[in-house]
Write an enzyme that holds these catalytic residues in place. Structure first.
Site, PDB file in Angstrom:
ATOM      1  N   ASP A 288     -26.515   7.056   4.477  1.00  0.00           N
ATOM      2  CA  ASP A 288     -27.351   5.886   4.229  1.00  0.00           C
ATOM      3  C   ASP A 288     -28.441   6.305   3.238  1.00  0.00           C
ATOM      4  O   ASP A 288     -28.630   7.484   2.951  1.00  0.00           O
ATOM      5  CB  ASP A 288     -27.933   5.305   5.523  1.00  0.00           C
ATOM      6  CG  ASP A 288     -28.301   3.826   5.322  1.00  0.00           C
ATOM      7  OD1 ASP A 288     -28.350   3.380   4.161  1.00  0.00           O
ATOM      8  OD2 ASP A 288     -28.543   3.121   6.321  1.00  0.00           O
TER       9      ASP A 288
HETATM   10  C1  BGC Z   1     -29.376   0.289   4.327  1.00  0.00           C
HETATM   11  C2  BGC Z   1     -27.888   0.217   4.047  1.00  0.00           C
HETATM   12  C3  BGC Z   1     -27.646  -0.164   2.607  1.00  0.00           C
HETATM   13  C4  BGC Z   1     -28.343   0.842   1.725  1.00  0.00           C
HETATM   14  C5  BGC Z   1     -28.130   0.607   0.250  1.00  0.00           C
HETATM   15  C6  BGC Z   1     -30.106   1.128   3.308  1.00  0.00           C
HETATM   16  O1  BGC Z   1     -31.482   1.015   3.436  1.00  0.00           O
HETATM   17  O2  BGC Z   1     -29.583   0.782   5.626  1.00  0.00           O
HETATM   18  O3  BGC Z   1     -27.282  -0.695   4.915  1.00  0.00           O
HETATM   19  O4  BGC Z   1     -26.279  -0.230   2.336  1.00  0.00           O
HETATM   20  O5  BGC Z   1     -29.734   0.793   1.982  1.00  0.00           O
HETATM   21  O6  BGC Z   1     -28.819  -0.482  -0.222  1.00  0.00           O
END
Ligand code: BGC
Length: 747
Positions: A288
């Protein structure tokens, strides 16, 4: 156990040596050969580059030093993937840079296409309320088509985290509290995004996220730690991920949270043992955003290079925006702390997807201006958005025949902070707002009320509703009207990531606006918009009719008006329990029986109860009303006993006994009343959405086999234990209409 991860590294390398590499069909074989040929030419730095994902937000602005240095990185083959780049011109420009690198390995472009790209569908939790797998697949397919034409290869969706705590703002992105429903929806979304096979130019790779247990953050606070038994993990939190994998999900994303003390990003038990081991996942895992780096903050990694080593060894293949792999991974390999075989395995997984997408054959095949234009201007997409939104709106309450509204009324007052909202209809996590092109609820009521009806509007207050200065104008409008519609709820940015709420009530003084309308003798039809279940006891008790519309998307207001006027008969059912008060949270219909259950709310002394609240939710999982009535009759079982390898069929008759056509989502629940592990009082095991004309009836059948009855025993084995099972069929988890029981025999 400071160096426990080294043991994991050795074990993982050994597993690879035993031949866990890609294999299988001829096509997969071709890909595997091309991957190997390329891998042999790569330097360690180039390999690490493939595992490095950067955000390209900056590329849309002026050419700063940061942009220039990122361009250099891409040209030198030190970037494998970008996120937050979209549109044909930008994706082509950056792809051209990657093709200047020594080995000309194309970039992967990923983006959060969560509930639509240009055409916005209801937020995923809302869409889940449709319980309509074909429509959910269709909305993902449309999102994929729009995104793919714009150069996107990969969406970071679906989020398949089970959510039982409405304080957690990200319940908005999921399918609710139930793992069976969640698993079915996960599979539908993956099918929709990916199409029949990766490589179609109207499809994108899906990501099952966030692996795992992110939805169980303590106290519903985003990013918080998770503490969970292995049993609950396997029974409830993993099945939607497994379903996404079985449907072919190309990638997984890990999670920000720790699970029982180990960051998910460095959790080899989850990523290596379960996902890549027991489940045989052949795709790749992306971290993540910054979650590798955050392991330093958790107190689990000493510095960035240490974090890189721990994440890679535990099975995180690609580093999203931590710059940890690019900073430290090569050095960790040279220092002997990370076996290069593990890096190779991660790189193979990433390269395989690039080959499968056809990017080595044509790196620009997704960035196609003509296809982009056609997809973004296809009127069928908006039609689908309206139809699906109509199926997602839940009729929570309808007394005194308050709904549908009669056409031809003299006047309708549309009141409330969300009555004229546009941006809020779209909800959070959209690619770009197109609010100027949306109808608000006031507009949509005007469109549908008919020329003879005067439609007035007054907001009363804004969403925060800190004061009542606007109430008078709203009350004046209401008192002059034949019908009043009150639109209340959250603004789009009150749910979603980092939007946990400690109070899930209607914001500010919104419920006082409802009370004020009642005080002048007007009981409004209440339309609620939100990304989560809210608490609203006085409205629930005193309103005649309540529609829960979520954030219903680009055509959301028209869909709400369709339901208000009866052009669409509501059929949605709640995918999450709605608590009466925050004290009941976390809440799920899937309770375990205590030794002191409450059988009668009037007798709770020394029972498992609250002294100041019933146990039951305000609106139960599976609840949702219709403008017609459905009768459930004649439950039949093909047999009353079943052998372990047998099957039996449960059927019943469903009849539409009302005056209008409608659809009912019939639900099958199970209880195992005596087992080696205490089982929930009810578990969803099947559902079907059945459309019936007035007076029409149909036989509905469910097939039951060992898997329907099985669960994880103490040793986490998937078993069905002989004995009696109760079967329940109903219209909601708290509205069971038919029951019977069956016996599973020893042999
Ligand atoms: C989120 C993810 C997301 C990623 C990219 C993160 O803060 O938890 O779900 O895909 O950002 O934007």
């Amino acid at each position: 156990m400071k160096h426990g991860w080294r043991l994991a590294a050795a074990a993982a390398a050994a597993a690879l040596a035993l031949g866990a590499g890609p294999a299988g069909a001829a096509e997969a074989g071709d890909v595997a050969q091309r991957v190997e040929a390329l891998l042999r030419q790569m330097t360690l730095e180039e390999k690490v580059g493939q595992l490095n994902q950067l955000s390209g937000k900056e590329f849309t602005g002026p050419a700063t030093d940061k942009v220039r240095s990122m361009e250099t990185e891409i040209r030198s083959g030190r970037v494998g993937s970008m996120l937050n780049i979209k549109g044909v011109p930008d994706t082509r420009r950056l792809q051209a840079l990657a093709l200047q690198s020594r080995l000309k390995i194309p970039l992967l472009f990923g983006l959060d296409v969560i509930h639509g790209y240009q055409t916005v569908f209801p937020v995923p939790l809302g869409e889940s309320a449709s319980w309509d797998m074909e429509e959910i697949e269709e909305s993902s397919r449309i999102a994929a088509r729009e995104a793919a034409g714009s150069g996107i290869h990969w969406t970071f969706a679906p989020m398949v985290d089970v959510g039982r705590d409405p304080r957690w703002g990200r319940v908005m992105e999921g399918a609710g509290e139930d793992s069976y429903l969640g698993a079915r929806i996960a599979a539908a979304r993956v099918r929709g995004f990916q199409g029949k096979q990766l490589g179609g130019v109207e499809s994108v790779m899906a990501t099952a996220k966030h692996f795992a247990t992110y939805g169980a953050a303590i106290a519903g606070r985003d990013y918080n730690a998770v503490d969970m038994s292995e049993h609950l993990l396997h029974e409830t939190y993993l099945p939607p991920f497994k379903a996404a994998l079985d449907a072919g999900a190309a990638t997984f994303m890990n999670a920000f949270n720790t699970l029982n003390g180990i960051p998910a990003t460095a959790h080899s038990g989850l990523q290596r043992d379960i996902l890549k081991g027991a489940w045989g996942f052949k795709g790749f895992v992306v971290s993540d955003w910054g979650s590798v780096r955050e392991m330093v903050v958790h107190g689990y990694a000493a510095d960035l290079p240490d974090a890189a080593a721990k994440a890679l060894v535990a099975g995180s293949d690609m580093d999203m925006e931590s710059n940890a792999y690019s900073t430290g991974l090569a050095a960790q390999v040279r220092a002997g702390k990370v076996p290069e075989a593990l890096v190779d395995d991660a790189v193979r997984r990433v390269l395989a997807k690039k080959f499968e997408l056809g990017l080595f054959d044509d790196p620009y095949r997704f960035s196609n201006a003509e296809r982009e234009r056609a997809a973004l201007n296809d009127p069928r997409h908006r039609q689908a958005a309206r139809r699906i939104a109509g199926k997602s709106i839940v009729l929570l309450k309808n007394e005194k025949a308050a709904l549908p509204l009669r056409r031809g009324l003299g006047s309708i007052a549309v009141i409330g902070p969300l009555a004229d909202a546009r941006r809020d209809l779209e909800g959070g996590w959209i690619v770009k707002s197109d609010a100027a092109n949306l109808a608000s609820l006031v507009d949509a009521v005007r469109e549908q009320a008919g020329p003879g009806t005067r439609v007035t509007y007054a907001p009363g207050c804004d969403v925060a509703c800190r004061d009542d200065r606007g109430f008078k104008a709203a009350l004046d409008a209401a008192s002059a009207a034949d019908a009043v519609v009150l639109a209340v709820g959250e603004s789009w940015d009150m749910s979603g990531e980092a939007k946990s709420r400690a109070d899930i009530g209607l914001p500010g003084r919104q419920s006082e606006l409802f009370d004020a309308l009642r005080a002048i003798g007007k009981t409004p039809v209440v339309v609620m918009m939100a990304g989560r279940p809210m608490t609203f006891e006085n409205v629930a008790e005193q309103a005649d009719a309540i529609l829960y519309a979520w954030f219903a998307g680009s055509e959301g207001a028209r869909a709400i008006a369709d339901v208000l006027f009866g052009a669409v008969n509501p059929s949605a059912k709640l995918p999450m329990s709605f608590p009466r008060n925050l004290g009941q949270v976390p809440i799920s219909y899937q309770q375990y029986e205590t030794g002191r259950p409450v059988r009668d709310e009037k007798n709770i002394v020394y029972k498992s109860a609250y002294i100041d609240s019933p146990n039951t939710p305000r609106y139960a999982f599976g609840h949702g009303l219709s403008y017609t009535r459905f009768a459930y009759r004649d439950l039949r079982l093909s047999a009353s006993a079943m052998a372990p390898n047998g099957k039996l069929t449960l059927s019943f008759t469903l009849a539409n006994t009302g005056k209008v056509a409608g659809a009912e989502v019939v639900q099958l629940y199970l209880r195992d009343p005596l087992a080696s592990v205490v089982r929930p009082v009810k578990e969803l095991k099947g559902f079907q959405r059945i459309e019936l004309q007035p007076g029409q009836q149909k036989t509905v059948s469910f097939s039951i086999d060992r898997d329907t009855l099985a669960f994880h025993n103490r040793k986490l084995e998937w078993v069905a234990e002989p004995g009696k099972f109760e079967l329940m069929v109903g219209s909601a988890s708290d509205d069971i209409r038919l029951r019977d029981s069956i016996t599973l025999t020893e042999r």
